[in-house]
Design an enzyme around this catalytic site. Structure first.
Site, PDB file in Angstrom:
ATOM      1  CG  ASP A   1      -1.780  -1.223   1.327  1.00  0.00           C
ATOM      2  OD1 ASP A   1      -2.195  -1.737   0.276  1.00  0.00           O
ATOM      3  OD2 ASP A   1      -2.005  -1.689   2.462  1.00  0.00           O
TER       4      ASP A   1
ATOM      5  CG  HIS B   1      -1.341  -2.083  -7.385  1.00  0.00           C
ATOM      6  ND1 HIS B   1      -0.476  -2.597  -8.299  1.00  0.00           N
ATOM      7  CD2 HIS B   1      -0.951  -2.561  -6.194  1.00  0.00           C
ATOM      8  CE1 HIS B   1       0.394  -3.369  -7.680  1.00  0.00           C
ATOM      9  NE2 HIS B   1       0.126  -3.364  -6.403  1.00  0.00           N
TER      10      HIS B   1
END
Ligand code: GDP
Length: 425
Positions: free
Chosen positions: A13, A41
Site C-alpha cells: 500500500d 493498486h
C-alpha cells in the site's frame, strides 16, 4: 532504462499503483510477476478512480502491452471481471497477455483460505481470503494447474482428481465440509479457458523479444519487502516473493536486465493484517492519520479493512530498500502529513534493552520498541507543489532526513494521488 522494477519497501500500500501508472506512460510492457488478486493498486487518472487487483497498472495506455507472468496466482474470473469493469467505464480495451505457464487460482483455493482462517480463530494470519496461500502451497506441492493445462480436458480432469484426494480428506475430516469432485469444477474451467484463449501466449518469449528490441519494460511488484516470505515478517508474510530479485523469475527476464529498482516508500507507515508493526499508533492519533491518508483514507483497496497506522520507520524502510536492492526511491503521501506540528519518525529500535538500527527477525521484532525523534511539521497544503524547491523548508528537510536514514536517493516525491502530483528531484 530498458527494464525497471517498481516495488514496495514497506508492508504494501505504498502507492505503487500510482507510480506504475505514471511510469507506464514511457513503457511498452508492464508486467505483473507475483501475487494475485489480493493486490489492490489504486489509480486515479483521466478515466476516474480504479482499484486494480489482478491487471497490470499499464492498462490505461492503449499502446502498452500488459503481461501476467508465470509467477502470478492467476484468477480467471477476477481477470474478466476487472477487464469488463474498465471497458464499462470507457477505458479502451487494453492489450493483455497471460502466460501459458501462469497457474490458476481454483475455487477450492479460496474455499480453503477462508476455512483455514476460520479454524485458526485468534491465531489467524489476516489473509485477504483470495486463495493465495493455498494456491502457492499447491504450486510447490506440484498439484497446481498451469494455464496451458486448461486446453487438455482429459489431462486436466486427471490432475484435478489427483489433487482432490488429499483436499477432500481435509475438507471432510478437518473442516467438516462436503467433498468436491473434479466434475464439479471442470465444465466451468473449460468454459473460462475458451474465453481466455485469445489472451494466452508464451510471455517469456514475448519479453525476450522485447529485450532484444530494447523496448522499455516495467515490472510491477505487489505488496512490500516486509511481506516477503524469506526476508520479511514471516509468518505474517505473503506467499510469494515480493522482491525485485524475484521479478526476474516471476516474469521470465534475465536478472542482469533489471537496471533500475524503484522502491516505493510511504512518508508514514500503514499495514493491513496481523503481525509486528513497531511504530504503530492507536486511538485519536491513528484515526486522524488514517482519515487523512491516501486519497480517501487508509482502508484496504481489496478488503476495505481499516489499515493499521504508524509513524515512518527508518529501520524497517532502510532494510526494505536494501533487500529490494533499491537504486532509487519514490516517497509517497508526503502531503498527508501537512496537519502535524511535529512529525515523529523512528530512527532506531530498542530490543532487549539495546538500541539497534538493524531490522531483526520476527521473534525478536516482536519485542522491539521504537526510538522516536521529532521533525518540524510544515502545516500547509503541499499538494500543488511540482518542484522540490516549492516545498516548504520543513518538508524538504523531512525528505532529506529520510534520505539520510535510508541511504538511497529519493528521486520522486508524491504529493497527492493524481498522476501529475509528482515531483522529480
Ligand atoms: P499500492 O498497492 O502500493 O498501489 O497502494 P494502494 O493503492 O493500496 O494505496 C495507496 C493509496 O494512496 C491509494 O489510495 C492512492 O490513491 C493513494 N496515494 C498514492 N500516492 C499518494 C500521495 O502522494 N498522496 C496521497 N494523499 N495519496 C496517495
Amino acid at each position: 532504462m530498458s527494464v525497471t522494477a517498481i516495488v514496495g519497501a514497506n508492508w504494501g500500500d505504498e502507492g505503487k499503483g500510482k507510480l506504475t501508472d505514471v511510469f507506464a506512460g514511457n513503457a511498452k510492457y508492464v508486467v505483473r510477476y507475483q501475487g494475485g488478486s489480493n493486490a489492490g493498486h489504486t489509480i486515479i487518472n483521466q478515466f476516474g478512480k480504479f482499484a486494480l487487483h489482478i491487471l497490470p497498472s499499464g492498462v490505461f495506455y492503449s499502446d502498452v502491452v500488459n503481461v501476467i507472468g508465470p509467477g502470478v496466482a492467476f484468477n480467471i474470473k477476477d481477470f474478466f471481471h476487472e477487464r469488463e469493469g474498465l471497458l464499462q467505464r470507457g477505458v479502451p480495451a487494453p492489450d493483455l497477455r497471460v502466460s501459458d505457464r501462469a497457474q490458476i487460482v481454483l475455487p477450492y483455493h479460496k474455499l480453503f483460505d477462508g476455512l483455514e482462517e476460520e479454524r485458526l480463530g485468534e491465531g489467524k494470519f489476516g489473509s485477504t481470503k483470495a486463495g493465495i496461500a493455498p494456491f502457492y502451497g499447491d504450486k510447490y506441492l506440484k498439484i497446481g494447474i498451469q494455464v496451458s493445462e486448461l486446453y487438455d480436458a482429459e489431462g486436466l480432469k486427471r490432475r484435478l482428481e489427483a489433487a482432490l484426494v488429499s483436499k477432500n480428506i481435509l475438507l471432510q475430516h478437518l473442516y467438516g465440509k462436503p467433498p468436491i469432485q473434479a466434475d464439479d469444477l471442470l465444465a466451468d474451467l473449460l468454459e473460462d479457458a475458451e474465453k481466455l484463449k485469445p489472451f494466452v501466449c508464451n510471455t517469456t518469449d514475448l519479453l525476450q523479444q522485447a529485450l532484444d528490441n530494447k523496448e522499455r519494460i516495467l515490472l510491477e511488484g505487489q505488496l512490500g519487502a516486509l511481506r516477503d516470505p524469506d526476508h520479511g515478517i514471516y509468518p505474517y508474510s505473503t506467499s510469494s516473493s515480493t522482491l525485485a530479485g524475484f521479478a526476474s523469475v516471476g516474469a521470465g527476464i534475465p536478472p542482469y536486465a533489471i537496471k533500475n529498482i524503484v522502491a516505493v516508500v510511504k512518508a508514514y507507515s500503514s499495514c493491513v493484517g496481523t503481525g509486528p508493526f513497531v511504530t504503530e499508533i492507536e486511538g485519536d492519533a491513528a484515526d486522524q492519520l488514517r482519515k487523512l491518508g491516501g486519497d480517501a483514507g487508509e482502508y484496504g483497496a481489496t478488503t476495505g479493512r481499516p489499515r493499521r497506522m504508524g509513524w515512518f520507520d527508518a529501520v524497517a524502510t532502510k532494510y526494505g530498500c536494501a533487500i529490494q536492492g533499491a537504486t532509487e526511491v519514490a516517497l509517497t503521501n508526503l502531503d498527508v502529513l501537512g496537519y502535524l506540528d511535529e512529525i515523529p519518525i523512528c530512527t532506531q529500535y530498542e530490543v532487549e534493552g539495546q538500541r539497534t538500527a538493524q531490522f531483526p527477525a520476527t521473534a525478536r521484532l516482536k519485542q522491539a520498541r521504537p526510538v522516536l525523534e521529532k521533525l518540524k511539521g510544515w502545516k500547509t497544503d503541499i499538494s500543488g507543489a511540482r518542484r522540490f524547491e516549492e516545498l516548504p523548508e520543513q518538508a524538504q528537510e523531512y525528505v532529506r532526513c529520510l534520505e539520510r536514514l535510508i541511504g538511497v536517493h529519493i528521486r520522486w516525491v508524491s504529493v497527492g494521488p493524481k498522476r501529475e502530483q509528482l515531483i522529480e528531484r
